[in-house]
Enzyme design. Structure first.
Site, mmCIF file in Angstrom:
data_model
loop_
_atom_site.group_PDB
_atom_site.id
_atom_site.type_symbol
_atom_site.label_atom_id
_atom_site.label_comp_id
_atom_site.label_asym_id
_atom_site.label_seq_id
_atom_site.Cartn_x
_atom_site.Cartn_y
_atom_site.Cartn_z
ATOM 1 N N SER A 79 0.830 -1.205 0.000
ATOM 2 C CA SER A 79 0.000 0.000 0.000
ATOM 3 C C SER A 79 0.865 1.257 0.000
ATOM 4 C CB SER A 79 -0.913 0.006 1.228
ATOM 5 O OG SER A 79 -1.723 -1.151 1.264
ATOM 6 N N ILE B 179 -0.465 -6.983 10.595
ATOM 7 C CA ILE B 179 -0.280 -7.943 11.682
ATOM 8 C C ILE B 179 1.022 -8.721 11.518
ATOM 9 C CG2 ILE B 179 -2.763 -8.192 11.999
ATOM 10 C CD1 ILE B 179 -2.501 -11.004 10.709
ATOM 11 N N ASP B 180 1.595 -8.707 10.297
ATOM 12 C CA ASP B 180 2.835 -9.445 10.055
ATOM 13 C C ASP B 180 4.061 -8.718 10.607
ATOM 14 O OD1 ASP B 180 1.433 -11.404 8.688
ATOM 15 O OD2 ASP B 180 1.608 -10.371 6.778
ATOM 16 N N GLY C 183 -1.201 3.396 40.437
ATOM 17 C CA GLY C 183 -0.062 4.144 39.939
ATOM 18 C C GLY C 183 0.652 4.956 40.992
ATOM 19 N N GLU D 284 -4.921 7.392 41.455
ATOM 20 C CA GLU D 284 -5.310 7.264 42.863
ATOM 21 C C GLU D 284 -4.749 8.366 43.756
ATOM 22 O OE1 GLU D 284 -3.953 3.527 44.304
ATOM 23 O OE2 GLU D 284 -1.903 3.763 43.558
ATOM 24 N N GLN E 213 -5.761 -4.703 38.402
ATOM 25 C CA GLN E 213 -4.721 -4.203 37.501
ATOM 26 C C GLN E 213 -3.389 -4.944 37.699
ATOM 27 O OE1 GLN E 213 -5.058 0.413 37.547
ATOM 28 N NE2 GLN E 213 -6.319 -0.359 39.222
#
Length: 675
Positions: free
Chosen positions: A97, A141-142, A503, A558, A592
């Site tokens: 492309s 994706i390759d 965090g 937080e 998390q």
């Protein structure tokens, strides 16, 4: 660049009068939609007019167009662009492309001349739109476009989770190299590293003898196919696509008539622009090298990341016979410190196996520094860490205890087990712990050994590091949870969710998570905010509820503010939004920290721990030749050099996620613009 400088930079941009078209071409890849979103919103943010070029498999479509390969097709495309006044093109696709787009750019003046000759446009239009500017973003994706750092991880998430455990993985996809060290595969077949002649017979013999005859298991062949293309993009792909989309618009705004086509990518934590055709030519050289059976050169041409993945896999996949292993007579201890982080176990596995390969005797310390001074130490073998790569949490056990109060006992244990080097995997507590051990060297000679810290914390707050093990997995947890919450809000309508992330005092998770999840606002400690800003955000959301997107998402770190707590913000939004929207809050908490590590964290933990062990081996060999006192001095020098770099590296680290915060602000503000 400071955050205020970033804001001024964005505010001074002007794309007024410019038209930008964005298209996705070739096979669809996760993250393309995020890139399209970023281009559109950044284009609108700077005042440009943005167009979609439709058709295919993403939101705006992605397809391989046969007509565009012909001159007549490109002539028609040129006519369509001129009719709409478009001279800026953002192309998201693979090497084919991008090569086609560059050819289109080269032919542009000739195509315009033909259109004038055919009477389809006039001479004035030909002069006005005389230059076509192209910026590419690699969506594949390759991950086979050489030089670039685009890693489309999502297809490998399904692949890796499907292959968890000690399994066989015959595959020819280039993606496989990323999976090498995270799936613990027995075989991986890739074009850049073809097997020796007769490999089929050897594989069949092993499968028959081990799997069928001894274990009584049957064998199956699975072709993953297009399952690798589908699904929701990972947090990393969204963040990367968003940053690249913004950079693509900036590149188009800065182009001149003589600016060559470029591809935007990420190098380290910085956005870069590379000449498009250089990248295309490098990619073509890879295929040429493989056709001519120059496989080592092909691996090098793939880039350092590919080469390092391959080397790490070959180092860890199979243990050498005892007779081939060196005997260093060194003992190395490894421990986890701080809160659990997904990927810690992959790092321990890598460190243990690399250490054994280097000839060292490896010792595992349970429960961090607390287990160290209590003597919870035992030798760990190659097979003991089998299957650890995909395990979440910390199998060794980890605690936040610092060593300062028990330095004498730790020194005793190091003397008892004759520990010659120390590898600490953990977060900020691990960093402080090594500093305390370093400070005690003058008193305890046993501590004058090489020490290495591998950053592993979801907070990503270790000084001098761009990324910590576990941060990617935590970001995915935040992102996918926010996806579900947004889906809930969409069904209910007129609802705003306040989400609290972890965090500590580091805003990485909230800021970058907000960018990945498409949040309307993200409150972090590093960017002070007041009641006026909170009120302004409420007003923005009130206006947003009048559009077709009748939902809101706000992230709060937080410890972002001592007084403006999550409860306070929730109550403020609830009160001020009465009659327009209602409000809900969610504290994500320790989810998390949990879960299986992402492919990125497995790979990252594997590679960084391997590097750490190789550094330890180098220092141990130097000390063996020069004496331990020389080694102690050498390590002091290394530490001093490290601290000289800390302020620069920490600034780079802050720049990364603060830039994400500014990008997030630029992209979010366009929520208020109706389509």
């Amino acid at each position: 660049m400071a955050q205020t400088d970033n804001k001024k930079f964005f505010e001074n941009l002007s794309g007024a009068g410019k038209a930008i078209a964005v298209l996705t071409s070739g096979g669809d890849a996760q993250g393309m939609n995020a890139a399209v979103r970023a281009v559109v919103r950044m284009g609108i943010y700077v005042g440009a007019k943005v167009y979609f070029v439709h058709e295919g498999g993403t939101v705006i479509g992605s397809a391989r167009c046969k007509d565009f390969r012909m001159h007549e097709g490109r002539l028609k495309a040129a006519h369509n662009l001129v009719q709409r006044g478009i001279t800026n093109l953002c192309v998201i696709g693979g090497d084919g492309s991008l090569t086609g787009a560059n050819l289109f750019r080269k032919e542009w003046s000739g195509l315009l001349a033909e259109l004038v000759q055919q009477g389809l446009i006039d001479e004035e239009a030909s002069q006005k739109y005389s230059a076509l500017h192209i910026v590419g973003m690699v969506g594949s994706i390759d991950n086979d476009f050489s030089i670039l750092a685009w890693i489309c991880k999502k297809p490998m998430i399904g692949m890796v989770f499907a292959l968890d455990g000690e399994m066989m993985l015959p595959t020819v996809k280039q993606d496989a190299v990323f999976c090498l060290s995270v799936c613990a595969s027995d075989w991986v077949l890739i074009p850049e590293m073809p097997p020796e002649d007769g490999w089929e017979e050897k594989m069949c013999q092993k499968l028959s003898a081990l799997v069928v005859q001894r274990l009584g298991f049957d064998t199956r062949v699975t072709i993953l196919g297009h399952v690798q293309r589908g699904g929701t993009p990972s947090a990393f792909d969204r963040i990367l696509a968003s940053r690249m989309g913004v950079e693509a618009v900036l590149a188009l705004l800065e182009t001149t008539a003589n600016t060559p086509a470029c591809v935007v990518s990420l190098c380290g934590n910085q956005s870069v622009r590379l000449p498009l055709m250089e990248c295309v030519q490098m990619t073509q050289q890879v295929q040429k090298a493989m056709d001519e059976k120059r496989f080592e050169e092909a691996v090098q041409l793939r880039g350092r990341s590919f080469e390092n993945n391959l080397k790490t896999y070959k180092l860890l996949a199979h243990r050498k016979p005892e007779s081939e292993l060196p005997n260093s007579n060194f003992n190395v201890a490894v421990l986890n410190v701080g809160a659990p982080a997904a990927g810690m176990n992959a790092a321990v596995r890598s460190a243990v196996r690399v250490g054994i390969s280097e000839g060292h005797k490896m010792f595992a310390v349970s429960d961090g520094f607390e287990g160290f001074y209590k003597g919870q130490i035992k030798e760990i073998k190659w097979a003991d860490v089998g299957g650890w790569t995909g395990q979440g949490g910390s199998l060794l056990g980890t605690k936040r205890t610092l060593p300062a109060k028990h330095i004498d006992k730790i020194a005793e244990q190091m003397q008892k087990y004759n520990i010659n080097a120390l590898l600490v995997i953990g977060g900020f507590e691990a960093f402080l712990g090594i500093m305390e051990l370093l400070a005690a060297r003058a008193t305890f000679e046993e501590l004058c050994v090489p020490m290495v810290m591998v950053p592993a914390t979801v907070s990503n707050n270790v000084p001098g590091s761009d990324l910590s093990i576990g941060a990617d997995t935590a970001l995915n947890a935040i992102t996918f949870t926010c996806d579900r919450i947004k889906q809930s809000a969409s069904g209910t309508k007129h609802r705003v969710f306040i989400i609290e992330t972890m965090g500590g005092y580091c805003g990485y998770l909230a800021s970058v998570g907000g960018l990945a999840a498409g949040a309307d606002a993200a409150y972090i400690f590093e960017e002070p905010f007041d009641i006026r800003e909170l009120q302004s955000n409420v007003e923005h959301l009130t206006e947003k509820m009048k559009t077709s997107i009748q939902r809101g998402l706000v992230l709060r770190n937080e410890n972002s503010n001592e007084n403006y707590t999550t409860d306070f913000i929730y109550q403020l939004y609830s009160e001020e939004g009465k009659g327009v929207f209602d409000c809900r809050k969610n504290v994500l908490g320790h989810m998390q920290q949990g879960g299986a590590p992402s492919p990125f964290d497995r790979n990252f933990g594997t590679k960084i721990a391997a590097k750490a062990m190789q550094w330890i081996s180098k220092k141990l060999n130097e000390s063996y030749r020069k004496g331990m006192k020389d080694n102690s001095y050498a390590f002091h020098v290394v530490m001093k050099q490290t601290f000289l770099k800390l302020s620069i590296e920490l600034n780079h680290h802050l720049t990364f996620f603060l830039t994400c915060a500014v990008v997030h602000e630029a992209l979010s503000i366009c929520h208020l613009v109706k389509a």
